[in-house]
Scaffold this active site. Structure first.
Site, mmCIF file in Angstrom:
data_model
loop_
_atom_site.group_PDB
_atom_site.id
_atom_site.type_symbol
_atom_site.label_atom_id
_atom_site.label_comp_id
_atom_site.label_asym_id
_atom_site.label_seq_id
_atom_site.Cartn_x
_atom_site.Cartn_y
_atom_site.Cartn_z
ATOM 1 N N ASP A 6 0.957 -1.177 0.156
ATOM 2 C CA ASP A 6 -0.050 0.047 0.034
ATOM 3 C C ASP A 6 0.908 1.293 0.094
ATOM 4 O O ASP A 6 1.717 1.704 0.946
ATOM 5 C CB ASP A 6 -0.848 -0.043 1.343
ATOM 6 C CG ASP A 6 -1.632 1.470 1.413
ATOM 7 O OD1 ASP A 6 -2.147 1.773 0.642
ATOM 8 O OD2 ASP A 6 -1.771 1.874 2.489
ATOM 9 N N VAL A 7 1.151 1.961 -1.024
ATOM 10 C CA VAL A 7 1.838 3.316 -1.191
ATOM 11 C C VAL A 7 0.866 4.385 -0.836
ATOM 12 O O VAL A 7 0.119 4.914 -1.449
ATOM 13 C CB VAL A 7 2.320 3.104 -2.723
ATOM 14 C CG1 VAL A 7 3.018 4.508 -2.656
ATOM 15 C CG2 VAL A 7 3.078 1.870 -3.167
ATOM 16 N N GLY A 8 1.099 4.780 0.275
ATOM 17 C CA GLY A 8 0.565 6.007 0.753
ATOM 18 C C GLY A 8 1.396 7.341 0.537
ATOM 19 O O GLY A 8 2.473 7.193 0.324
ATOM 20 N N THR A 10 2.610 9.282 2.742
ATOM 21 C CA THR A 10 3.662 9.328 3.738
ATOM 22 C C THR A 10 4.500 7.906 3.743
ATOM 23 O O THR A 10 5.680 8.137 3.723
ATOM 24 C CB THR A 10 3.149 9.495 5.167
ATOM 25 O OG1 THR A 10 2.271 10.780 5.025
ATOM 26 C CG2 THR A 10 4.099 9.899 6.139
ATOM 27 N N ASN A 11 3.852 7.016 3.802
ATOM 28 C CA ASN A 11 4.483 5.642 4.018
ATOM 29 C C ASN A 11 4.255 4.647 3.080
ATOM 30 O O ASN A 11 2.879 4.748 2.696
ATOM 31 C CB ASN A 11 4.241 5.335 5.291
ATOM 32 C CG ASN A 11 4.945 5.964 6.410
ATOM 33 O OD1 ASN A 11 6.190 6.411 6.605
ATOM 34 N ND2 ASN A 11 4.206 6.472 7.564
ATOM 35 N N ALA A 108 -6.840 4.484 -5.321
ATOM 36 C CA ALA A 108 -6.813 3.093 -5.189
ATOM 37 C C ALA A 108 -6.804 2.552 -3.805
ATOM 38 O O ALA A 108 -7.469 1.832 -3.308
ATOM 39 C CB ALA A 108 -5.493 2.572 -5.792
ATOM 40 N N ASP A 109 -6.322 3.528 -2.779
ATOM 41 C CA ASP A 109 -6.252 3.029 -1.474
ATOM 42 C C ASP A 109 -7.779 3.096 -0.832
ATOM 43 O O ASP A 109 -8.231 2.231 -0.225
ATOM 44 C CB ASP A 109 -5.511 4.015 -0.704
ATOM 45 C CG ASP A 109 -5.840 5.378 -0.580
ATOM 46 O OD1 ASP A 109 -6.907 5.814 -1.797
ATOM 47 O OD2 ASP A 109 -5.765 6.336 0.219
ATOM 48 N N THR A 132 -2.896 10.427 5.971
ATOM 49 C CA THR A 132 -2.475 11.669 5.613
ATOM 50 C C THR A 132 -3.572 12.563 5.586
ATOM 51 O O THR A 132 -3.477 13.687 5.880
ATOM 52 C CB THR A 132 -1.542 11.811 4.244
ATOM 53 O OG1 THR A 132 -0.491 10.738 4.241
ATOM 54 C CG2 THR A 132 -1.068 13.039 3.962
ATOM 55 N N THR A 184 0.715 25.595 26.033
ATOM 56 C CA THR A 184 0.616 25.678 24.573
ATOM 57 C C THR A 184 0.501 24.182 23.997
ATOM 58 O O THR A 184 -0.300 23.912 23.182
ATOM 59 C CB THR A 184 1.915 26.122 24.159
ATOM 60 O OG1 THR A 184 2.056 27.540 24.597
ATOM 61 C CG2 THR A 184 2.086 26.240 22.490
#
Length: 260
Positions: A6-8, A10-11, A108-109, A132, A184
């Site tokens: 699975d090519v996202g 970020t990862n 595709a994801d 993401t 903060t």
């Protein structure tokens, strides 16, 4: 055994299946430029670390939302595992009908997640992927992908805060002890986490209202999905390997159809 990738944005998350059992998983960064050889060597080494030899693989499948890496990645998989990966896209058998205005625009994801949720949990189902981007996808009882909502992911929102302001820091993304923050960092954490929880609940309820599907099963996945799912009763199931399971299911469908 098969290799699923699975090519996202970020990862890249990878898994090895023996039948329907997930034997190993590993993850590498997507944004680092790599050659085919670098991908191939890295994948074979990661496989070896999990006790899997590359020549044991019978097949592979890739779903990607990052076109720029596909030439090198595919070349590395072919050269170092000896398998020609099935690429999730038009013409691939999924069992899901995309009934939107522009089906080819659906990532595709998202298709892979929809397939897994529908096959594992049935329809109607709303799939939420906390990646993401945070995506919400509606699949009807008869397996039609009918609508999708896309929102900034928690990490994108966090980065926007510290990159676009002079004094706000980069923070760890986690739920603070209380929404009543007094400094903060916890103030930012409260805004990010409770804001995401509120968004999630509102969108789920709005989808149910406008679709008229009130028996909708809600399935979440993605890196921060567990944290959000634990904080709201509007999410029914958290499935950390939903996408990998979806890739395995699609591969099996196409193998049975003689397409992989």
């Amino acid at each position: 055994m098969i290799l699923v990738i699975d090519v996202g944005n970020t990862n890249m998350t990878m898994g090895v299946y023996c039948g329907d059992k997930l034997e190993a998983t590993f993850r590498i960064m997507t944004k680092t430029p790599r050659t085919s050889d670098e991908y191939g060597i890295m994948i074979t080494q990661l496989l070896q670390n999990k006790g899997v030899a590359a020549d044991e693989l019978e097949g592979s499948i890739i779903a990607s939302v990052v076109p720029d890496v596909m030439h090198s990645l595919t070349g590395g998989v072919v050269r170092y595992t000896g398998t020609k990966p099935l690429i999730v896209g038009p013409g691939v058998k999924t069992g899901i009908k995309v009934a939107t205005e522009d089906p080819r625009a659906i990532g595709a994801d998202r298709i892979v997640d929809a397939v897994a949720a529908y096959e594992k949990y049935g329809g109607p189902v709303l799939v939420i992927d906390f990646g993401t981007a945070t995506t919400y996808d509606l699949i009807t009882e008869d397996g039609q992908f009918t609508a999708g909502i896309t929102a900034p992911g928690i990490r994108i929102s966090s980065e926007a805060l510290w990159k676009q302001t002079a004094k706000l820091p980069n923070i760890e993304i986690k739920k603070p002890k209380s929404i009543l923050a007094q400094e903060t960092i916890s103030s930012m954490q409260a805004g990010l986490m409770y804001g995401q929880i509120g968004q999630t609940e509102y969108i789920i309820n709005k989808v149910k209202e406008e679709s008229g599907i009130h028996n909708l099963k809600v399935v979440a996945t993605g890196g921060l999905g567990r944290t959000i799912a634990d904080e709201t009763d509007t999410i029914d199931i958290y499935d950390s390997v939903l996408t990998l399971d979806g890739l395995r299911i699609i591969y099996d469908k196409n193998r049975r159809a003689g397409l992989s």
